[in-house]
Design a protein around this motif. Structure first.
Motif, PDB file in Angstrom:
ATOM      1  N   HIS A 102       0.816  -1.211   0.000  1.00 19.39           N
ATOM      2  CA  HIS A 102       0.000   0.000   0.000  1.00 19.39           C
ATOM      3  C   HIS A 102       0.851   1.262   0.000  1.00 19.39           C
ATOM      4  O   HIS A 102       0.414   2.318  -0.485  1.00 19.39           O
ATOM      5  N   ALA A 127      -4.443  -0.082   5.442  1.00 20.71           N
ATOM      6  CA  ALA A 127      -5.093  -1.354   5.147  1.00 20.71           C
ATOM      7  C   ALA A 127      -5.807  -1.240   3.796  1.00 20.71           C
ATOM      8  O   ALA A 127      -5.694  -0.235   3.089  1.00 20.71           O
ATOM      9  N   SER A 128      -6.557  -2.277   3.435  1.00 25.84           N
ATOM     10  CA  SER A 128      -7.274  -2.224   2.153  1.00 25.84           C
ATOM     11  C   SER A 128      -8.375  -3.266   2.128  1.00 25.84           C
ATOM     12  O   SER A 128      -8.397  -4.215   2.916  1.00 25.84           O
ATOM     13  N   SER A 129      -9.287  -3.071   1.205  1.00 26.20           N
ATOM     14  CA  SER A 129     -10.173  -4.123   0.728  1.00 26.20           C
ATOM     15  C   SER A 129     -10.502  -3.771  -0.718  1.00 26.20           C
ATOM     16  O   SER A 129     -11.131  -2.741  -0.982  1.00 26.20           O
ATOM     17  N   SER A 153     -10.276  -6.923   5.344  1.00 24.03           N
ATOM     18  CA  SER A 153      -9.351  -5.787   5.409  1.00 24.03           C
ATOM     19  C   SER A 153      -8.205  -6.156   6.351  1.00 24.03           C
ATOM     20  O   SER A 153      -8.195  -5.808   7.540  1.00 24.03           O
ATOM     21  N   VAL A 156      -6.180  -4.219   9.552  1.00 22.51           N
ATOM     22  CA  VAL A 156      -6.916  -2.965   9.718  1.00 22.51           C
ATOM     23  C   VAL A 156      -6.764  -2.378  11.111  1.00 22.51           C
ATOM     24  O   VAL A 156      -6.758  -1.151  11.277  1.00 22.51           O
ATOM     25  N   SER A 159      -3.774  -0.130  11.319  1.00 24.01           N
ATOM     26  CA  SER A 159      -3.679   0.899  10.282  1.00 24.01           C
ATOM     27  C   SER A 159      -4.462   2.154  10.639  1.00 24.01           C
ATOM     28  O   SER A 159      -5.514   2.084  11.263  1.00 24.01           O
ATOM     29  N   TRP A 161      -5.143   4.348   8.022  1.00 25.02           N
ATOM     30  CA  TRP A 161      -5.811   4.665   6.767  1.00 25.02           C
ATOM     31  C   TRP A 161      -6.260   3.363   6.109  1.00 25.02           C
ATOM     32  O   TRP A 161      -5.799   2.282   6.493  1.00 25.02           O
ATOM     33  N   ASN A 162      -7.129   3.493   5.108  1.00 28.05           N
ATOM     34  CA  ASN A 162      -7.614   2.315   4.409  1.00 28.05           C
ATOM     35  C   ASN A 162      -7.885   2.652   2.944  1.00 28.05           C
ATOM     36  O   ASN A 162      -8.459   3.699   2.647  1.00 28.05           O
ATOM     37  N   LEU A 164     -10.092   1.565   0.078  1.00 27.39           N
ATOM     38  CA  LEU A 164     -11.329   0.813  -0.110  1.00 27.39           C
ATOM     39  C   LEU A 164     -11.815   0.966  -1.551  1.00 27.39           C
ATOM     40  O   LEU A 164     -11.869   2.072  -2.081  1.00 27.39           O
ATOM     41  N   GLN A 186      -8.948   6.618   9.415  1.00 29.98           N
ATOM     42  CA  GLN A 186      -9.528   5.669  10.362  1.00 29.98           C
ATOM     43  C   GLN A 186     -10.858   6.146  10.939  1.00 29.98           C
ATOM     44  O   GLN A 186     -11.761   5.325  11.184  1.00 29.98           O
TER      45      GLN A 186
END
Length: 406
Positions: A102, A127-129, A153, A156, A159, A161-162, A164, A186
């Motif tokens: 990321h 993080a991510s999804s 995720s 998460v 983290s 930030w994410n 998405l 977040q």
């Protein structure tokens, strides 16, 4: 663990030395990470001390731009470093590679998005999804309104930030839909404690939910802009690393975790076979031809998987250095090979688990975790050979690609 050998393809001895030094830092963490594996599973996320170790070793920042203090290593680092860390624990390796990727992706966003995160904290974890149908966005003045609930995720809780994924829809059907990635801080999403899994238990891959969140335009990234070649971030990160096709190479973000996990399983099996005698006839396991054949077959699968993973990443970087953007057929080959390589790793672990007999039934020890983790990794859609193989075959037959992210 002695099984993993990395033959580096570097452009200069200085860069090669830096790469090797960083790999040595990763190797140095293996014993303590392996000791923590049970705790990591119990916590269902990375323990704070593991996060601290990975930060201090600089491993989260292996693909971060040098301009903000990152290492900016070649893309193959995602495979190599996860391979090493998974010798200890596949969950840790999964989160390391995932979160490190990321930083690489953020380098492709608008400079304002990069500055907002990295000027505040260059170590910030994201993080991510990337489950696009899970999010729905509409265009509004200055940005987008985003809502959705996203699964898986990973990392998460660690983290701030994410990233998405979502589908941007329009009132005008003629405009169609657009795939886009949204950066949320977040405070803009809720973490739902859903990660109760049989494998990769320590990844903390919880669901997240956001409701009608405004996301400024510069905090978003269109999938079409990361299909290879210049991106919105190229003005400040012009290096070839940030010109790679993100979703075409997506399997190799995570495949190293399967590789190291399989290698650890093989190394353990060999070590036990050298010293253990059969419970029933006291024959030394290492003297049995069946044991020897199992070692040969599993090691061949693992070595082949490593060659496929590393060669794909190295070739993709070579193309990026030349300024070449891969055609759709090559992108579907990336996806095909990524899935196939991980399937080989899963087959190797299953073979060794079966060959280990009743030893694999106990909940103590690493074998049962390696088996569960191998199959959890293989369950990811990126490693479905049915999906990747079908799309490769379609494109080879001049039919439209079914993967809209390529």
């Amino acid at each position: 663990m002695s099984g993993t050998v990395h033959k580096l393809d570097r452009r200069s001895s200085g860069e090669g030395d830096a790469y090797s030094e960083m790999l040595q830092r990763a190797h140095a963490l293996v014993p303590k990470l392996r000791e923590r594996a049970a705790k990591t599973e119990e916590m269902r996320r990375l323990p704070p001390e593991t996060e601290k170790d990975l930060h201090e070793a600089g491993l989260f920042r292996i693909l971060q731009p040098k301009r903000v203090g990152g290492s900016e290593l070649d893309y193959v680092a995602l495979v190599d470093f996860a391979d090493v860390v998974a010798l200890a624990d596949a969950s840790v390796a999964w989160n390391l590679a995932n979160l490190a990727s990321h930083h690489w992706m953020l380098g492709m966003f608008d400079e304002r998005a990069q500055d907002l995160i990295w000027k505040d904290n260059a170590d910030a974890l994201i993080a991510s999804s990337f489950v696009f149908p899970a999010g729905r966005a509409t265009k509004v003045a200055g940005g987008y309104k985003l809502s959705g609930r996203w699964p898986f995720s990973s990392g998460v809780d660690s983290s701030t930030w994410n990233m998405l994924a979502g589908i941007v829809s329009s009132d005008d059907d003629a405009d169609g839909v657009e795939y886009r990635v949204f950066l949320l801080k977040q405070d803009d999403y809720k973490i739902l404690d859903t990660w109760n899994s049989t494998g990769l238990k320590g990844t903390g891959s919880n669901d997240v939910e956001a409701k009608d969140v405004f996301v400024p335009e510069h905090m978003t990234l269109a999938v079409r802009d990361v299909a290879g070649g210049p991106t919105p971030g190229s003005t400040v990160n012009p290096g070839p690393l940030y010109a790679l096709p993100v979703f075409a190479l997506f399997p190799f973000v995570l495949s190293g975790a399967a590789l190291g996990n399989a290698q650890a399983c093989l190394d353990d099996y060999i070590d036990i076979a050298r010293h253990r005698a059969s419970t029933y006839n006291r024959a030394k396991l290492g003297d049995l031809q069946t044991t020897q054949i199992k070692i040969a077959e599993a090691s061949a699968k693992i070595d082949a998987a490593r060659l496929i993973m590393r060669r794909t990443c190295i070739d993709a970087m070579a193309d990026a250095w030349r300024g070449d953007v891969p055609m759709l057929a090559e992108k579907t080959k990336y996806r095909r090979d990524g899935a196939y390589a991980v399937n080989l790793c899963t087959e190797a672990v299953s073979l060794l688990f079966s060959a280990s007999g009743a030893r694999g039934l106990y909940t103590t020890g690493a074998l049962q975790r390696q088996f569960r983790d191998a199959h959890a990794i293989n369950a990811h859609i990126a490693f479905s050979f049915d999906a990747a193989g079908t799309n490769y075959g379609r494109v080879a037959l001049d039919l439209p690609s079914e993967n809209l992210t390529l």
